[in-house]
Write an enzyme that holds these catalytic residues in place. Structure first.
Site, PDB file in Angstrom:
ATOM      1  N   LYS A   1      79.651   5.117 197.658  1.00  0.00           N
ATOM      2  CA  LYS A   1      80.092   5.903 196.503  1.00  0.00           C
ATOM      3  C   LYS A   1      81.232   6.803 196.960  1.00  0.00           C
ATOM      4  O   LYS A   1      81.061   7.623 197.863  1.00  0.00           O
ATOM      5  CB  LYS A   1      78.938   6.728 195.946  1.00  0.00           C
ATOM      6  CG  LYS A   1      79.364   7.632 194.801  1.00  0.00           C
ATOM      7  CD  LYS A   1      78.201   8.311 194.125  1.00  0.00           C
ATOM      8  CE  LYS A   1      78.677   9.241 193.039  1.00  0.00           C
ATOM      9  NZ  LYS A   1      77.573   9.893 192.340  1.00  0.00           N
TER      10      LYS A   1
ATOM     11  N   ARG B   1      81.247  13.382 183.896  1.00  0.00           N
ATOM     12  CA  ARG B   1      80.974  14.815 184.104  1.00  0.00           C
ATOM     13  C   ARG B   1      81.151  15.596 182.807  1.00  0.00           C
ATOM     14  O   ARG B   1      80.463  16.585 182.579  1.00  0.00           O
ATOM     15  CB  ARG B   1      81.860  15.360 185.227  1.00  0.00           C
ATOM     16  CG  ARG B   1      81.489  14.757 186.581  1.00  0.00           C
ATOM     17  CD  ARG B   1      82.369  15.255 187.710  1.00  0.00           C
ATOM     18  NE  ARG B   1      82.137  14.502 188.942  1.00  0.00           N
ATOM     19  CZ  ARG B   1      82.875  14.600 190.037  1.00  0.00           C
ATOM     20  NH1 ARG B   1      83.905  15.424 190.062  1.00  0.00           N
ATOM     21  NH2 ARG B   1      82.593  13.873 191.104  1.00  0.00           N
TER      22      ARG B   1
ATOM     23  N   LYS C   1      83.395  17.032 196.137  1.00  0.00           N
ATOM     24  CA  LYS C   1      82.266  16.298 196.705  1.00  0.00           C
ATOM     25  C   LYS C   1      82.648  15.522 197.975  1.00  0.00           C
ATOM     26  O   LYS C   1      81.961  14.603 198.386  1.00  0.00           O
ATOM     27  CB  LYS C   1      81.680  15.370 195.635  1.00  0.00           C
ATOM     28  CG  LYS C   1      81.135  16.122 194.409  1.00  0.00           C
ATOM     29  CD  LYS C   1      80.302  15.231 193.491  1.00  0.00           C
ATOM     30  CE  LYS C   1      79.637  16.054 192.374  1.00  0.00           C
ATOM     31  NZ  LYS C   1      78.711  15.244 191.560  1.00  0.00           N
TER      32      LYS C   1
ATOM     33  N   GLU D   1      77.577   2.241 205.935  1.00  0.00           N
ATOM     34  CA  GLU D   1      76.626   2.734 204.930  1.00  0.00           C
ATOM     35  C   GLU D   1      75.693   1.599 204.478  1.00  0.00           C
ATOM     36  O   GLU D   1      74.494   1.811 204.277  1.00  0.00           O
ATOM     37  CB  GLU D   1      77.366   3.309 203.715  1.00  0.00           C
ATOM     38  CG  GLU D   1      78.069   4.644 203.944  1.00  0.00           C
ATOM     39  CD  GLU D   1      77.094   5.828 203.952  1.00  0.00           C
ATOM     40  OE1 GLU D   1      75.873   5.611 203.847  1.00  0.00           O
ATOM     41  OE2 GLU D   1      77.552   6.981 204.076  1.00  0.00           O
TER      42      GLU D   1
ATOM     43  N   LYS E   1      80.766   1.942 194.141  1.00  0.00           N
ATOM     44  CA  LYS E   1      81.154   2.769 193.003  1.00  0.00           C
ATOM     45  C   LYS E   1      82.345   3.632 193.363  1.00  0.00           C
ATOM     46  O   LYS E   1      82.311   4.290 194.403  1.00  0.00           O
ATOM     47  CB  LYS E   1      79.964   3.652 192.623  1.00  0.00           C
ATOM     48  CG  LYS E   1      80.239   4.665 191.554  1.00  0.00           C
ATOM     49  CD  LYS E   1      79.036   5.519 191.338  1.00  0.00           C
ATOM     50  CE  LYS E   1      79.379   6.588 190.335  1.00  0.00           C
ATOM     51  NZ  LYS E   1      78.293   7.506 190.116  1.00  0.00           N
TER      52      LYS E   1
ATOM     53  N   SER F   1      82.929   5.607 184.359  1.00  0.00           N
ATOM     54  CA  SER F   1      83.422   6.140 183.089  1.00  0.00           C
ATOM     55  C   SER F   1      84.948   6.166 183.003  1.00  0.00           C
ATOM     56  O   SER F   1      85.521   5.738 182.003  1.00  0.00           O
ATOM     57  CB  SER F   1      82.852   7.542 182.886  1.00  0.00           C
ATOM     58  OG  SER F   1      83.186   8.394 183.964  1.00  0.00           O
TER      59      SER F   1
ATOM     60  N   TYR G   1      79.745   0.688 180.805  1.00  0.00           N
ATOM     61  CA  TYR G   1      79.584   1.221 179.447  1.00  0.00           C
ATOM     62  C   TYR G   1      79.914   0.147 178.409  1.00  0.00           C
ATOM     63  O   TYR G   1      79.651   0.344 177.229  1.00  0.00           O
ATOM     64  CB  TYR G   1      80.460   2.475 179.272  1.00  0.00           C
ATOM     65  CG  TYR G   1      80.058   3.546 180.281  1.00  0.00           C
ATOM     66  CD1 TYR G   1      79.001   4.404 180.005  1.00  0.00           C
ATOM     67  CD2 TYR G   1      80.663   3.625 181.541  1.00  0.00           C
ATOM     68  CE1 TYR G   1      78.574   5.337 180.941  1.00  0.00           C
ATOM     69  CE2 TYR G   1      80.248   4.549 182.482  1.00  0.00           C
ATOM     70  CZ  TYR G   1      79.203   5.402 182.184  1.00  0.00           C
ATOM     71  OH  TYR G   1      78.777   6.303 183.121  1.00  0.00           O
TER      72      TYR G   1
HETATM   73  C1  PBG Z   1      75.865  11.924 189.773  1.00  0.00           C
HETATM   74  C2  PBG Z   1      76.584  10.743 189.243  1.00  0.00           C
HETATM   75  C3  PBG Z   1      77.957  10.652 188.905  1.00  0.00           C
HETATM   76  C4  PBG Z   1      78.137   9.399 188.316  1.00  0.00           C
HETATM   77  C5  PBG Z   1      76.908   8.744 188.353  1.00  0.00           C
HETATM   78  N1  PBG Z   1      75.960   9.577 188.947  1.00  0.00           N
HETATM   79  C6  PBG Z   1      79.031  11.662 188.968  1.00  0.00           C
HETATM   80  C7  PBG Z   1      79.394  12.296 190.242  1.00  0.00           C
HETATM   81  O1  PBG Z   1      79.026  11.859 191.325  1.00  0.00           O
HETATM   82  O2  PBG Z   1      80.090  13.305 190.149  1.00  0.00           O
HETATM   83  C8  PBG Z   1      79.430   8.896 187.738  1.00  0.00           C
HETATM   84  C9  PBG Z   1      79.352   7.726 186.811  1.00  0.00           C
HETATM   85  C10 PBG Z   1      80.551   7.498 185.962  1.00  0.00           C
HETATM   86  O3  PBG Z   1      81.620   8.118 186.125  1.00  0.00           O
HETATM   87  O4  PBG Z   1      80.442   6.663 185.057  1.00  0.00           O
HETATM   88  N2  PBG Z   1      75.499  11.960 191.091  1.00  0.00           N
END
Ligand code: PBG
Length: 325
Positions: free
Chosen positions: A195, A205, A217, A233, A248, A274, A313
């Protein structure tokens, strides 16, 4: 000219015979943003067509997904600000509406749905981070304790698969242990293996109002420059007992999807996030791209890159499009 590749493209019957990649609705997972209360149906402005739904609206939405062949739902909670605290205690609280809804959904739909959770502190954290924050630092091992409680509570409320999205070190082993200790040996773990600290989570968010209050992050999510680190990982997650490996975002990380597919025997999941969906929706809204053709091409390309399963989505839209083919 002896070799004429166009001969294999001449008619649809020929093209479909030699088609290498297929994407069926059951290979897709539909995300759902669950809100507390009743009669909530509020559209996410940066992700048109996606809504925050209360349980009474979520049930018919899921039923319509099932009807189209999508039985897989990944659910995220919209937590009111007053429920958030530094330790994300609401994430495993008795009166947590997300947990209660999971139980009701499993009672209602049974094995007709595969319900996937999200394990991370950010939706519940007053700091908006995936782990415990102390003096601006994210504490790893202390966070694992919270994640364990969250995962066990989710398993107790019927989730089929636990989805740790937090990127703390050692969380898969820690959660696997905690689940097994509580007798949940059959509950799977879909690990967010690679991720990345991506700019493409913006609309998500917005939907959850979960952006970090300070900092970013980057000390736990991966650096977008890194490719080999994803293999590290993946190796760890497999050793720690993950049942699925996830990449991701998806579209901008197809090389990683392909690498993991080549090196692991676990199912490879990608999260078409998203912001990646929003780009296409915005272009379609302007009339610059045709959603009905660009959407299936996008998802198919992820499958071609090596994804066994795609979180998107567009899952429900794809299934509706697929039915008309
Ligand atoms: C939270 C999480 C996030 C997403 C899924 N789980 C956001 C982040 O890490 O800030 C993002 C999914 C998306 O953008 O569709 N840990």
């Amino acid at each position: 000219m002896i070799d004429r590749p166009r001969r294999n493209r001449r008619t649809e019957a020929i093209r479909s015979m030699v088609r290498e990649t297929h994407l069926r609705p059951e290979q897709l997972i539909q995300p759902l943003f669950l809100a507390d209360g009743r009669n909530v149906q509020s559209e996410i402005s940066s992700l048109p067509g996606q809504y925050r739904l209360s349980l009474d609206h979520a049930i018919p939405f899921i039923a319509s997904c099932i009807e189209l062949g999508i039985h897989q739902i990944i659910m995220f909670p919209v937590i009111p600000e007053e429920r958030k605290d530094q330790m994300a205690t609401y994430s495993y609280a008795e009166d947590n509406f997300y947990l209660q809804a999971a139980r009701q959904l499993k009672d209602h739909f049974g094995e007709d749905i595969c319900l996937i959770s999200d394990v991370a502190m950010d939706p519940y954290s007053s700091d908006g981070h995936d782990g415990i924050v102390e003096d601006g630092k994210i504490l790893n091992d202390e966070t694992l304790e919270v994640l364990n409680k969250m995962a066990v509570a989710q398993a107790e409320h019927g989730f089929d698969i636990i989805g740790p999205s937090d990127m703390m070190d050692g969380r898969v082993a820690s959660i696997r242990d905690a689940l097994d200790d509580h007798g949940f040996t059959e509950v799977g773990i879909m690990s967010y293996t690679a991720k990345y600290a991506s700019a493409f989570y913006g609309p998500f968010r917005d939907a959850l109002d979960s952006a970090p209050k300070a900092g970013d992050k980057k000390t736990y999510q991966m650096d977008p420059s890194n490719r080999r680190e994803a293999l590290r990982e993946a190796e760890l997650d497999a050793l720690e007992g993950a049942d699925y490996l996830m990449v991701k975002p998806a579209l901008h990380y197809m090389d990683i999807i392909s690498d993991l597919k080549e090196t692991s025997h676990l199912p490879i999941v990608c999260y078409h996030v998203s912001g990646e969906c929003a780009m296409l929706l915005a272009a379609a809204e302007k009339g610059w791209l045709d959603y009905e053709t660009a959407m299936p091409e996008t998802l198919l390309s992820l499958r071609r890159a090596g994804a066994d399963v795609i979180i998107t989505y567009f899952a429900k839209d794809y299934a509706a499009w697929y039915r008309n083919q």
